[in-house]
Design an enzyme around this catalytic site. Structure first.
Site, PDB file in Angstrom:
ATOM      1  N   LYS A   2      31.999  27.658  40.569  1.00  0.00           N
ATOM      2  CA  LYS A   2      30.267  27.403  40.518  1.00  0.00           C
ATOM      3  C   LYS A   2      30.095  26.608  39.650  1.00  0.00           C
ATOM      4  O   LYS A   2      29.321  25.665  39.374  1.00  0.00           O
ATOM      5  CB  LYS A   2      29.972  28.711  39.711  1.00  0.00           C
ATOM      6  CG  LYS A   2      30.409  29.049  38.626  1.00  0.00           C
ATOM      7  CD  LYS A   2      29.550  30.882  38.671  1.00  0.00           C
ATOM      8  CE  LYS A   2      30.176  31.517  37.495  1.00  0.00           C
ATOM      9  NZ  LYS A   2      29.586  30.866  36.114  1.00  0.00           N
ATOM     10  N   CYS A  56      34.559  30.816  37.620  1.00  0.00           N
ATOM     11  CA  CYS A  56      34.346  29.820  36.002  1.00  0.00           C
ATOM     12  C   CYS A  56      34.088  28.063  37.065  1.00  0.00           C
ATOM     13  O   CYS A  56      33.406  27.957  37.264  1.00  0.00           O
ATOM     14  CB  CYS A  56      35.124  29.882  35.748  1.00  0.00           C
ATOM     15  SG  CYS A  56      34.743  31.522  34.612  1.00  0.00           S
ATOM     16  N   VAL A  81      33.025  39.939  31.263  1.00  0.00           N
ATOM     17  CA  VAL A  81      32.604  38.912  30.192  1.00  0.00           C
ATOM     18  C   VAL A  81      32.128  39.888  29.459  1.00  0.00           C
ATOM     19  O   VAL A  81      32.449  40.290  27.746  1.00  0.00           O
ATOM     20  CB  VAL A  81      31.724  37.546  30.368  1.00  0.00           C
ATOM     21  CG1 VAL A  81      31.382  37.115  28.822  1.00  0.00           C
ATOM     22  CG2 VAL A  81      32.477  36.936  31.143  1.00  0.00           C
ATOM     23  N   ARG A 137      40.424  33.476  29.461  1.00  0.00           N
ATOM     24  CA  ARG A 137      41.403  33.208  30.518  1.00  0.00           C
ATOM     25  C   ARG A 137      41.489  34.742  31.749  1.00  0.00           C
ATOM     26  O   ARG A 137      41.965  35.535  31.122  1.00  0.00           O
ATOM     27  CB  ARG A 137      42.231  32.474  30.432  1.00  0.00           C
ATOM     28  CG  ARG A 137      42.735  30.910  30.019  1.00  0.00           C
ATOM     29  CD  ARG A 137      43.661  30.636  29.557  1.00  0.00           C
ATOM     30  NE  ARG A 137      44.186  31.774  28.280  1.00  0.00           N
ATOM     31  CZ  ARG A 137      44.880  31.876  28.055  1.00  0.00           C
ATOM     32  NH1 ARG A 137      46.492  31.306  28.674  1.00  0.00           N
ATOM     33  NH2 ARG A 137      45.536  32.275  27.057  1.00  0.00           N
ATOM     34  N   ALA A 181      51.022  21.277  39.571  1.00  0.00           N
ATOM     35  CA  ALA A 181      50.371  21.276  40.957  1.00  0.00           C
ATOM     36  C   ALA A 181      50.354  22.318  42.001  1.00  0.00           C
ATOM     37  O   ALA A 181      51.143  23.240  41.630  1.00  0.00           O
ATOM     38  CB  ALA A 181      51.519  20.324  41.724  1.00  0.00           C
TER      39      ALA A 181
END
Length: 434
Positions: free
Chosen positions: A266, A263, A11, A154, A255
């Protein structure tokens, strides 16, 4: 503006490089000397498409730098981001906020003039209040404001998500800080991307609620996939039929073997624990966590069934180990449950992933191969776990010749059952009961 990013992980590095590309002067600070050394040599420690070029361009322009020295970076900064890890705390499932609080204490001792301290890390509701209290205790005379600015990146598409976001959420309760954040994100507002200003606690909850909803959506379509197999329906057509309803939308209706990554696992657990702590249980999310954990473990049984019910002495070729394509992230990847389960059933596993190098440290007794055809060679069954682009157009005739038995278990529905049958494969997808 002068910006400091505490934490040069996924990040922090992506956000810092993008802010620098907006024209701000950014210093990414980390306590890991090897990471900073690599970054200063121009080496990117994570795999994210386009990040190496973005970092190189902004370092060359003098807008982006990397340092171990927090003091030099923080003094004179207008904005200091906390972008450290918040892993699941062992024992109780709560988010481990020790790194966040340590960063807050460090920032407090180094601030110079009015500073906006921003929590970019994913943190439970009320964390910003504690960060503010820590700074105030450590430095009673400090002029500052604490802001929540969660990330919605993402992996594999992080730069695009940062520069062309669905929204930017800013939890702020100080007018000066709001002005600073507006200037920081001004390049996005010029392009009319929505910036949502909220109270700080609301902003913190938005992040968890978003991830929990998407995790539930994945789990929903996985359960529908199981139903499709029982009643003779096709989950991909079901997903298309419901996804065209704009109240539902087509995204996250694929599916598969269950969600993983840095992410969803947790954050869903942390939200469950927070809700339980305040006496407001989130039962849909609790069930989502339980179903997803069980699903990943159950995928090996599909492989066993595909080969006739016995994997002892069989060779299983595995394509894809990371939790999703276009990343090297192995955190909570379905493969970490599937591969050991296959081995427990007596199978020998040989695997290939383009970027899943960390798998060598996480999976034992696996023969790692150099390409998809190597992974298929002499295999009794081939299993697709991660849908990397290079697995979407394999030379199937070559695959068939290489394999001991032409059996494919496609946990991502990459291929069409009719096409595979026409080529002589025994093919098993997910949710394809027709």
């Amino acid at each position: 503006m002068r910006v400091t990013m505490i934490g040069a992980g996924y990040v922090g590095l992506v956000s810092g490089a993008c802010f620098a590309d907006f024209g701000h002067h950014v210093t990414c600070v980390d306590k890991d000397p090897s990471k900073i050394e690599r970054l200063n040599r121009g080496e990117i420690p994570i795999f994210e498409p386009g990040l190496d070029d973005l970092v190189a361009a902004n370092v060359k322009a003098g807008r982006l730098s990397f340092s171990l020295d927090a003091a030099e970076a923080i003094r004179g900064s207008d904005v200091v981001f906390i972008a450290v890890g918040t892993p699941t705390r062992r024992g109780d499932g709560h988010a481990d906020l020790s790194y966040v609080y340590a960063a807050a204490e460090e920032i407090a001792g180094l601030m110079d003039g009015f500073t906006v301290v921003v929590t970019k890390s994913t943190v439970p509701v009320g964390t910003g209040d504690e960060v503010e209290a820590i700074i105030r205790r450590t430095r009673p005379d400090a002029q500052f404001a604490v802001v929540s600015n969660p990330e919605f990146l993402r992996e594999g598409a992080a730069i695009e998500d940062f520069k062309r976001p669905d929204r930017v959420v800013i939890g702020v309760e100080n007018e000066h800080a709001r002005e600073v954040m507006a200037e920081l994100y001004r390049p996005l507002s010029l392009n009319e991307f929505p910036v949502v200003y909220t109270q700080r606690r609301t902003s913190e909850l938005i992040k968890y609620a978003a991830n929990a909803f998407l995790a539930m959506k994945i789990t929903f379509i996985n359960e529908i996939a199981d139903l499709c197999e029982k009643v003779g329906a096709d989950v991909q057509q079901v997903a298309k039929g419901i996804g065209l309803d704009n109240r539902i939308g087509a995204k996250f209706l694929h599916a598969g073997p269950g969600y993983g990554g840095s992410c969803f696992p947790k954050d869903t657990i942390a939200l469950v624990r927070t809700a339980q702590q305040v006496g407001s249980p989130v039962r849909l999310i609790e069930t989502t966590v339980e179903i997803n954990d069980a699903r990943k473990k159950a995928m090996a049984a599909r492989v066993q069934a595909a080969v006739g019910g016995d994997l002892k002495g069989k060779t299983v070729g595995v394509l894809g180990l990371t939790f999703k394509p276009n990343t090297d992230d192995m955190r909570d990847a379905p493969s970490l449950d599937i591969v050991p389960a296959l081995q427990a059933m007596g199978a020998r596993v040989q695997a290939f992933d383009p970027e899943g190098h960390e798998a060598r440290n996480l999976l034992s007794d696996v023969e790692f191969k150099e390409g998809p055809y190597d992974a298929a060679a002499d295999a009794d069954v081939l299993v697709i776990i991660t849908e990397w682009d290079q697995f979407r157009a394999l030379d199937l005739d070559r695959i068939k010749l290489l394999m001991r038995s032409p059996i494919v278990v496609d946990l991502r529905n990459v291929y069409r059952p009719d096409d595979m049958a026409a080529r002589g494969f025994r093919y098993s997808g997910v949710g394809r009961g027709v």
